[in-house]
Design a protein around this motif. Structure first.
Motif, PDB file in Angstrom:
ATOM      1  N   UNK A 200       0.831  -1.214   0.000  1.00  0.00           N
ATOM      2  CA  UNK A 200       0.000   0.000   0.000  1.00  0.00           C
ATOM      3  C   UNK A 200       0.863   1.260   0.000  1.00  0.00           C
ATOM      4  N   UNK A 201       2.136   1.114   0.265  1.00  0.00           N
ATOM      5  CA  UNK A 201       2.993   2.309   0.272  1.00  0.00           C
ATOM      6  C   UNK A 201       3.876   2.297  -0.978  1.00  0.00           C
ATOM      7  N   UNK A 202       4.150   3.475  -1.463  1.00  0.00           N
ATOM      8  CA  UNK A 202       4.991   3.577  -2.649  1.00  0.00           C
ATOM      9  C   UNK A 202       5.934   4.777  -2.470  1.00  0.00           C
ATOM     10  N   UNK A 203       7.160   4.635  -2.927  1.00  0.00           N
ATOM     11  CA  UNK A 203       8.119   5.747  -2.731  1.00  0.00           C
ATOM     12  C   UNK A 203       7.885   6.888  -3.730  1.00  0.00           C
ATOM     13  N   UNK A 204       8.396   8.028  -3.358  1.00  0.00           N
ATOM     14  CA  UNK A 204       8.375   9.161  -4.278  1.00  0.00           C
ATOM     15  C   UNK A 204       9.814   9.623  -4.468  1.00  0.00           C
ATOM     16  N   UNK A 205      10.045  10.309  -5.569  1.00  0.00           N
ATOM     17  CA  UNK A 205      11.399  10.868  -5.789  1.00  0.00           C
ATOM     18  C   UNK A 205      11.381  12.331  -5.417  1.00  0.00           C
ATOM     19  N   UNK A 206      12.311  12.719  -4.567  1.00  0.00           N
ATOM     20  CA  UNK A 206      12.349  14.122  -4.178  1.00  0.00           C
ATOM     21  C   UNK A 206      13.697  14.436  -3.551  1.00  0.00           C
ATOM     22  N   UNK A 207      14.088  15.739  -3.574  1.00  0.00           N
ATOM     23  CA  UNK A 207      15.219  16.135  -2.720  1.00  0.00           C
ATOM     24  C   UNK A 207      14.653  16.522  -1.360  1.00  0.00           C
ATOM     25  N   UNK A 208      15.539  16.804  -0.401  1.00  0.00           N
ATOM     26  CA  UNK A 208      15.069  17.020   0.960  1.00  0.00           C
ATOM     27  C   UNK A 208      14.154  18.239   1.038  1.00  0.00           C
ATOM     28  N   UNK A 209      14.563  19.289   0.368  1.00  0.00           N
ATOM     29  CA  UNK A 209      13.782  20.535   0.405  1.00  0.00           C
ATOM     30  C   UNK A 209      12.356  20.284  -0.102  1.00  0.00           C
ATOM     31  N   UNK A 210      12.286  19.542  -1.190  1.00  0.00           N
ATOM     32  CA  UNK A 210      10.978  19.237  -1.783  1.00  0.00           C
ATOM     33  C   UNK A 210      10.111  18.430  -0.843  1.00  0.00           C
ATOM     34  N   UNK A 211      10.730  17.531  -0.100  1.00  0.00           N
ATOM     35  CA  UNK A 211       9.962  16.674   0.798  1.00  0.00           C
ATOM     36  C   UNK A 211       9.485  17.445   2.013  1.00  0.00           C
ATOM     37  N   UNK A 212      10.333  18.315   2.528  1.00  0.00           N
ATOM     38  CA  UNK A 212      10.001  19.056   3.750  1.00  0.00           C
ATOM     39  C   UNK A 212       8.990  20.153   3.459  1.00  0.00           C
ATOM     40  N   UNK A 213       9.178  20.837   2.348  1.00  0.00           N
ATOM     41  CA  UNK A 213       8.264  21.903   1.953  1.00  0.00           C
ATOM     42  C   UNK A 213       8.174  22.957   3.036  1.00  0.00           C
ATOM     43  N   UNK A 214       6.977  23.404   3.312  1.00  0.00           N
ATOM     44  CA  UNK A 214       6.812  24.483   4.282  1.00  0.00           C
ATOM     45  C   UNK A 214       6.413  23.965   5.658  1.00  0.00           C
ATOM     46  N   UNK A 215       6.344  22.619   5.826  1.00  0.00           N
ATOM     47  CA  UNK A 215       5.871  22.054   7.100  1.00  0.00           C
ATOM     48  C   UNK A 215       6.822  22.417   8.240  1.00  0.00           C
ATOM     49  N   UNK A 216       6.292  22.662   9.419  1.00  0.00           N
ATOM     50  CA  UNK A 216       7.163  23.017  10.548  1.00  0.00           C
ATOM     51  C   UNK A 216       7.912  21.803  11.111  1.00  0.00           C
ATOM     52  N   UNK A 217       7.342  20.597  10.979  1.00  0.00           N
ATOM     53  CA  UNK A 217       8.043  19.413  11.477  1.00  0.00           C
ATOM     54  C   UNK A 217       7.486  18.159  10.792  1.00  0.00           C
ATOM     55  N   UNK A 218       8.198  17.060  10.920  1.00  0.00           N
ATOM     56  CA  UNK A 218       7.703  15.823  10.309  1.00  0.00           C
ATOM     57  C   UNK A 218       8.748  14.731  10.358  1.00  0.00           C
ATOM     58  N   UNK A 219       8.441  13.652   9.640  1.00  0.00           N
ATOM     59  CA  UNK A 219       9.423  12.565   9.571  1.00  0.00           C
ATOM     60  C   UNK A 219       9.329  11.936   8.191  1.00  0.00           C
TER      61      UNK A 219
END
Ligand code: ADP
Length: 589
Positions: A200-219
């Protein structure tokens, strides 16, 4: 009888057989039903554990974020970034490799100098520097920010477990490439038949900036050299835009997952958390072994720990087959019992019907026997009475003989009528005995005097051998005399060539045995008990010319038993019968 058997077979037995067969067929489907129920229940269990593991990770991430917030408040973001490793140690005990990114998106901690003497940090920089500095796009799994909130509002299903649908309802558009799961559960609601099931999970391609975006925190999670890394990150001060992070490796992740696996409510299942290589990182009960890739049911933990699974195994894989067999067996046994009961019931009903029919036949015979018996003495009485009344018999000797015949025949008539009446009274329990303590000896004497005279007149030898003395018994003397008369009359009626009748009276252990012995036709052993049944006659009176109603012995035995005694038949040695009337004595002298 054959007709009844056929009706019973068609109306009762065959339909029961069909019903039984249908019930057994339904029982055969029990296994599927049991498995389906267990699948639902156990799937809910693994879903709940998967949700708990995901929540343990997200809780840890929030704990990390609040530790960083505290440190930023104390030291300021840039000061913290400079000495992040040491300072984080003071507020965080959860392990992992810390890293910090400058507002320009460059790695500020660990610097290459800081990492030089530290293998962990050095390895971290080697594998993550390019990605964190946004110089390369990598395959990664990002936890949708909506998951923690969603979980808190998860609707509870009836079992108290979170409903599966709400946990998994995520935007499908995120999936880019579909990957197979690395285990194949035996039961699964999706693609149950296909050997390899899709993840059910699938990876995405991204650099770190793209993954983090504007979110204040995450994992986010990614695989480096085939090893899973989870990166926590937080931006405590959006204005300054420093980013503080933590990399968790297998050691920390295993411990986290294990913390979410609590003891189970059921004893017949085993649960393991499998990592992306399908190896168990935690299991209850501890140390159980299984074919890890073939669980009964399993749930993927999701993007938090991609390709990790909560897998459930049955401690007894044959459980469903066994319980289904048990149900089938029990049902089969019950059906067999029911059929046996129906058969036995049918058999007894048939037996009773046969008995009733035989009784009805006996009663019909009885009516013709009695009519015949009434007719013969009446005819001779009328004939001799006419002869005498018309004065056609002159010799006084002949007159006396005719009168004796008339008296004898009317006595026989009286006995027959009293037998029939007595039988009717006994059947209706209306017979009343006039019992008193009497000596039976004179009663027997009286009967024998008259009877022996008559017997001798008819050419019989008649002897009585008796123990001397008085025989005191509590009895109805008329009834006792009636029994004796019946026995003597039978001995006479069923006599053969040797016309010998003997009477014996013996006191034996508190009982008086009155036996009538004859040398008559005897009773075959087959009929020894039947002759005491009401209306039974060994030979029909019309055929045998021996008159009778089939009630004499029935009555005699009934009377004997009502006095606490009995009447039995024994074949006599040398031919003939012995009928013994036993009656308890109150005192013997
Ligand atoms: P009944 O004599 O009126 O037929 P009982 O009840 O007295 O009826 O006797 C039942 C049957 O028992 C008789 O039909 C006869 O076949 C058999 N039975 C009774 N007494 C004797 C006997 N002394 N010897 C041979 N058969 C006897």
């Amino acid at each position: 009888m054959k007709r009844y058997a056929l009706i019973f077979l068609a109306a009762v037995f065959l339909p029961s057989l069909v019903l039984g067969w249908l019930a057994l067929r339904t029982a055969g489907e029990q296994r599927v039903l049991l498995e389906r129920q267990a699948t639902d229940l156990h799937q809910a269990e693994t879903d709940a554990i998967a949700a708990r593991v995901a929540k343990a990770v997200s809780d840890k991430q929030q704990l990390f974020a609040s530790a960083v917030r505290k440190l930023v408040a104390e030291h300021g973001a840039s000061a913290l970034a400079e000495n992040y490793g040491k300072l984080l140690d003071t507020a965080w005990s959860g392990g992992g490799v810390p890293f910090a990114l400058s507002p320009q998106g460059r790695i500020a901690f660990p610097s290459p100098t800081q990492a030089r003497n530290q293998t962990k940090e050095d390895r971290f920089l080697t594998s993550n520097a390019a990605f964190l500095n946004n110089e390369s796009r990598v395959e990664l799994y990002q936890v949708p920010p909506s998951v923690p909130e969603k979980k808190s509002s998860v609707s509870k299903s009836k079992t108290g477990l979170p409903a599966r649908e709400s946990y998994w309802s995520r935007p499908e558009a995120r999936s880019q490439t579909q990957i197979s799961r690395n285990i194949s559960p035996q039961k699964s609601e999706i693609a149950a038949d296909s050997a390899q099931q899709l993840s059910r999970v699938a990876p995405e391609y991204s650099n770190f900036q793209g993954a983090v975006g504007a979110s204040p925190e995450g994992s986010l999670a990614r695989f480096v050299d085939d090893e899973l890394q989870v990166l926590f990150w937080t931006r405590p001060d959006p204005a300054a835009n420093w980013l503080f992070g933590l990399k968790l490796g297998s050691e920390e992740l295993d411990a986290l997952a294990a913390s979410a696996l609590t003891s189970l409510r059921e004893y017949d299942i085993e649960v393991a958390i499998l990592n992306d290589k399908a190896r168990p990182v935690a299991r209850v009960p501890a140390d159980f072994e299984a074919v890890w890739k073939r669980p009964f049911v399993a749930t993927e933990i999701g993007e938090t720990l991609p390709h990790w699974e909560v897998a459930l195994y049955l401690s007894d894989p044959d459980k469903f087959a066994t319980s289904a067999m048990l149900i089938t067996l029990t049902l089969g046994l019950l059906i067999a019992l029911a059929l046996a009961a129906i058969l036995a019931g049918g058999f007894f009903v048939a037996l009773d019907t046969r008995r009733q029919l035989a009784l009805a036949q006996k009663k019909t015979d009885f009516v013709s026997n009695v009519s015949h018996e009434l007719k013969t003495p009446l005819t001779s009485i009328r004939m001799f009475a006419e002869l005498l009344s018309e004065d056609r018999v002159k010799e006084p000797e002949k007159q006396r003989r005719y009168l004796r015949i008339i008296a004898g025949e009317s006595e026989r008539l009286a006995r027959l009528v009293s037998n029939v009446l007595d039988f009717a009274r006994l059947e209706k329990h209306e017979k009343i005995y006039a019992k008193s303590d009497t000596d039976i000896h004179p009663v027997i004497e009286r009967v024998w005097e008259a009877e022996s005279l008559r017997l001798k007149g008819a050419g019989f030898s008649a002897d009585w051998s008796a123990d001397a003395g008085t025989y005191m018994a509590h009895c109805d003397t008329d009834a006792v005399a009636q029994v004796l008369l019946n026995l003597i009359s039978n001995a006479e009626k069923y006599s053969a060539e040797r016309r010998e009748i003997e009477l014996q009276t013996r006191a034996v252990s508190g009982m008086l045995n009155i036996s009538v012995l004859d040398r008559g036709i005897g009773v075959s052993s087959k009929l020894a008990e039947k002759i005491f049944e009401a209306f039974f006659r060994a030979d029909d009176s019309l055929a045998s010319h021996v008159q009778g109603s089939g009630l004499g012995l029935t009555l005699a035995r009934r009377i004997a038993r009502d006095h606490g005694g009995d009447i039995t038949h024994q074949p006599r040695e040398g031919g003939g019968s012995i009928f013994t009337f036993r009656i308890p004595l109150t005192q013997v002298s």
